[in-house]
Design a protein around this motif. Structure first.
Motif, short mmCIF file in Angstrom:
data_model
loop_
_atom_site.label_atom_id
_atom_site.label_comp_id
_atom_site.label_asym_id
_atom_site.label_seq_id
_atom_site.Cartn_x
_atom_site.Cartn_y
_atom_site.Cartn_z
N GLN A 47 0.82 -1.20 0.00
CA GLN A 47 0.00 0.00 0.00
C GLN A 47 0.86 1.26 0.00
OE1 GLN A 47 -2.57 -1.18 3.41
NE2 GLN A 47 -4.26 -0.88 1.98
N ILE B 157 -6.70 -8.74 -2.18
CA ILE B 157 -7.72 -8.59 -1.14
C ILE B 157 -8.14 -9.96 -0.60
CG2 ILE B 157 -10.05 -7.80 -0.65
CD1 ILE B 157 -8.06 -5.53 -0.99
N VAL C 143 -5.35 -11.46 1.65
CA VAL C 143 -5.18 -10.76 2.92
C VAL C 143 -6.36 -11.05 3.85
CG1 VAL C 143 -4.94 -8.51 4.03
CG2 VAL C 143 -3.74 -8.98 1.91
N CYS D 282 -6.25 -12.55 7.65
CA CYS D 282 -6.98 -11.97 8.80
C CYS D 282 -7.87 -13.02 9.46
CB CYS D 282 -7.82 -10.78 8.34
SG CYS D 282 -6.86 -9.36 7.79
N GLN E 189 -7.94 -5.42 11.38
CA GLN E 189 -7.35 -5.30 10.04
C GLN E 189 -8.35 -5.74 8.98
OE1 GLN E 189 -5.96 -6.52 12.75
NE2 GLN E 189 -3.71 -6.39 12.75
N GLN F 58 -10.69 -2.97 8.21
CA GLN F 58 -10.05 -1.94 7.39
C GLN F 58 -10.03 -2.35 5.92
OE1 GLN F 58 -6.18 -1.38 9.13
NE2 GLN F 58 -6.98 -0.53 11.04
N ILE F 59 -9.75 -3.61 5.68
CA ILE F 59 -9.73 -4.10 4.29
C ILE F 59 -11.15 -4.09 3.72
CG2 ILE F 59 -9.23 -6.11 2.85
CD1 ILE F 59 -7.00 -6.75 4.95
N GLN G 80 -11.80 -0.78 2.51
CA GLN G 80 -11.06 -0.55 1.28
C GLN G 80 -11.76 -1.17 0.07
OE1 GLN G 80 -6.94 -1.50 1.76
NE2 GLN G 80 -6.40 -1.10 -0.36
N THR G 81 -12.38 -2.34 0.28
CA THR G 81 -13.09 -2.98 -0.83
C THR G 81 -14.29 -2.15 -1.27
OG1 THR G 81 -14.49 -4.30 0.64
CG2 THR G 81 -12.42 -5.28 -0.05
#
Length: 738
Positions: free
Chosen positions: A362, A373, A376, A380, A388, A391-392, A395-396
């Motif tokens: 990032q 994605i 990750v 998680c 975390q 947060q992802i 982001q998606t």
């Protein structure tokens, strides 16, 4: 299209002397005068002067349009061709068909083709190639049949394209018809045709023997030929044969390219041939592929899968320019290593490294893609890193990946494994479309969290939506029934699976039914159900019965199940620890001694009890009676206080007898839970991962702590996720029996 029409099959061609070796190629710039000043000073179709352009210059100018992928400039040149009257030049117009195809505008290519007063095999082949290039294989087949019906002779190049088209369509039947045409005119030895045949049989139906025969009939095998057959071996599960062929290629003096190197490294990865991978790494450096990204990525995969993390990281850090594919290779490599790590602590470290690499990605300025994605989110899930993962998730939403089914399913799994069933359900509901995997993931999530009715209702919804359940789906459904003690419903679904959906039960299905009977204390029925199995029970089944008999006080059946379990010689040290405690509790010292000897013979190491907790971007690990913690004094004071309060709440709480006093009162998860209480503010949940199964004493302790602290606590041990809320656990207190 399954086969050629009868008019074509019956069509006879008189083979000309040059036909067998004739090769059709697209017009080459060298074949015409290409000394145009436009090519020398820089090409711009907008600056073309019709009076200065000769017909011989159009082909190289059109080639420039292909290089620039400029449909607009090709149109301008097309206009010049018409104005100059050059449209009767078949060489030029064939080039125009080729250019439009390469620029992705097949409508224009077909329109030009249809206006031609005459065509040759190169023209037909150019149109076919364009359709293949633009992912329209059916149209390419249609053009091929048109060509044959018009009496044109296909060349080896044409046949190679059509065979590759059959591969794209997985149409082996039509491919065999074309193969017959190839045999009829003796073209099996042609390199391009042989390569295409080899690829066809490899991709369609996994016919490796036919692919091998096609390969060995090639007269002059090039590196593409070898790459095709080596890849075929990998695709069809014969990695050893692929590596032998690679050695044979080197003996023939063929120099490898990046494609065959990546294929061979993939085979090494499959069979863990690390030593051979090292040799290929050296060969790659020798012939100039030291900085080649695909080769480097393959090497990193091999090193990661072999547990050579430092070598993989050294390759990664040594790259001057890192593509997203390379970042993904490192992240997914570490993610995959979590599943095969020697213990949970190593798995945790691998996951933490994957998250660190994701953060570096990032910061690099590159944007993660769908594969990043998904990888990750899997990390998680395994780390219980909910923060975390959230947060992802955010982001998606920003990047638009949330609409992808694979990301939605990964989110459901992440929230489920992190213990947040509400957020898992919300992610599932928000998915714009669902696959069988999505439905199954959510059904399984409900079952694991003890929400049996939700799981069964969702199963009915899935069937109404038209999705057919598979074996895994029914494991989730039966697990839901087992958790709720719904015997009649479980047996009904079991029969439905066999009779309505024609699915043969596997061990997991039987395990769910037996688990249900054991939970309810109906041990005789559990043993009777085993007799109905079509295969011998495995370690999991006998372990369930041992645990159930021990819990419900039926030692006679318990020791019988234990003997059956030992006959299987299980490799799980937790099973031996459970049986040893069972023998010691019953004062069966001879059996305990015999079991200790078996553990020594099997070279089973003593259980290593580790727990860890992820807080923000850092992972904290603990071991039994851990005094190395930075906040040891605070943790110890709070732990003692909670232990005292829990004893007051439950005077008769049972303390587990443990082998050799190895695991005492202060087990690793107690430290992790207490540390979480100190470092994580209310109302956030405490999430802990443990390397081995929880003992009953620790299970009871965490239940009490969830009441005393008014906190939700989750502990995922080696067998299942325990979600503690208000003194109750999602496992129904059964998960701590093994």
């Amino acid at each position: 299209m399954a086969s050629l029409p009868s008019v074509v099959i019956g069509y006879t061609i008189k083979p000309e002397s040059e036909f067998k070796r004739r090769t059709a190629t697209f017009p080459s710039i060298e074949k015409r005068n290409s000394s145009s000043s436009y090519l020398e000073k820089g090409f711009d179709a907008l600056s073309l002067d019709l009076r200065e352009v000769e017909s011989s210059t159009y082909v190289p100018l059109l080639q420039k349009c292909v290089e620039k992928n400029s449909f607009q400039e090709a149109q301008i040149i097309h206009g010049h061709i018409i104005k100059s009257g050059t449209q009767e030049d078949l060489f030029v117009m064939t080039s125009l068909v080729n250019v439009y195809g390469k620029c992705g505008v097949m409508e224009a290519a077909r329109k030009v083709f249809d206006t031609l007063s005459k065509r040759n095999v190169v023209t037909w082949t150019s149109l076919m190639s364009g359709y293949v290039h633009n992912s329209q294989p059916e149209a390419a087949i249609h053009v091929f049949l048109e060509m044959l019906e018009n009496g044109s002779y296909p060349t080896n190049y044409t046949l190679g394209i059509i065979l590759n088209t059959c591969s794209l369509l997985y149409d082996v039947k039509l491919g065999k018809v074309v193969h017959g045409y190839v045999i009829k005119y003796g073209l099996e030895g042609d390199t391009s045709v042989g390569n295409a045949l080899c690829n066809l049989y490899s991709k369609c139906g996994g016919n490796l023997d036919s692919a091998m025969r096609a390969f060995w009939r090639i007269g002059e095998r090039n590196v593409i030929s070898w790459t095709t057959i080596v890849s075929a071996c990998g695709d069809n599960g014969n990695s050893a044969a692929g590596l032998d062929l690679f050695s044979a290629m080197l003996e023939e003096g063929i120099e490898p390219n990046e494609f065959i190197l990546t294929s061979v490294l993939s085979l090494c990865c499959t069979i863990q041939a690390t030593d051979l991978g090292l040799q290929i790494h050296s060969l790659g450096i020798k012939i100039g592929y030291e900085s080649n990204l695909p080769v480097t990525n393959s090497l990193m995969y091999l090193y990661l899968k072999s547990g050579w993390f430092s070598e993989a990281k050294k390759l990664f850090d040594g790259l001057e320019k890192v593509s997203l594919v390379t970042w993904n290779a490192m992240i997914s490599g570490y993610a995959q290593m979590m599943d095969v790590a020697e213990n949970s602590l190593v798995a945790s470290r691998n996951g933490s490294e994957a998250l660190n690499i994701f953060l570096r990605l990032q910061r690099s300025g590159l944007k993660p893609d769908l594969f990043t994605i998904s990888s990750v989110l899997t990390v998680c899930s395994n780390l219980l890193a909910l923060e975390q993962g959230e947060q992802i998730h955010a982001q998606t939403i920003k990047t638009g990946f949330l609409s992808e089914v694979v990301v939605g399913t990964a989110l459901v799994n992440m929230y489920n494994k992190c213990g947040s069933i509400k957020k898992a359900s919300k992610a599932f509901v928000e998915m714009p479309s669902r696959t069988l995997i999505s439905w199954t993931s959510m059904i399984t999530a409900f079952a694991q969290h003890g929400l049996s009715q939700n799981a069964l209702v969702l199963f009915d919804d899935m069937r109404l939506a038209g999705d057919r359940p598979n074996k895994v789906t029914f494991v989730g459904v039966l697990a839901a029934c087992s958790h709720a003690g719904m015997v009649d419903e479980a047996l009904t679904y079991f029969d439905m699976m066999k009779n309505d959906f024609k699915i043969n039960p596997i061990m997991d299905h039987y395990g769910c039914i037996i688990d249900m009977f054991v939970r309810l204390g109906r041990l005789e029925e559990a043993f009777d159900f085993i007799k109905k199995m079509e295969f011998e029970p495995n370690e999991f089944i006998w372990s369930l019965l041992v645990a159930g008999c021990r819990s419900h006080g039926n030692l006679e059946l318990g020791f019988y199940a234990a003997e059956q379990l030992l006959n299987l010689k299980p490799k799980d040290p937790e099973i031996y620890a459970m049986l040893l405690n069972m023998y010691i509790s019953a004062e069966r010292w001879k059996d305990a001694s015999r079991l200790r000897k078996a553990m020594k013979d099997e070279k089973l190491m003593k259980l290593k009890d580790w727990s860890w907790i992820s807080i923000k971007d850092k992972v904290y690990s603990f071991k039994p009676d851990d005094k190395s913690c930075t906040h040891h004094q605070q943790v110890d004071i709070l732990l003692r206080d909670l232990l005292e309060k829990s004893r007051n709440l439950e005077k008769n709480s049972e303390t587990e007898e443990m082998e050799d006093k190895e695991t005492r009162v202060h087990h690793s998860e107690k430290f992790a839970v207490v540390f979480g209480l100190l470092k994580i503010q209310k109302p956030a949940a405490i999430r802990v991962v443990k390397s081995m199964i929880m003992c009953r004493d620790c299970h009871n302790f965490v239940k009490f702590v969830s009441v005393l602290s008014e906190r939700e606590i989750m502990v995922r041990d080696s067998k299942r996720l325990h979600r503690f809320v208000d003194g109750k656990c999602s496992c129904g207190d059964f998960g701590s029996l093994l």
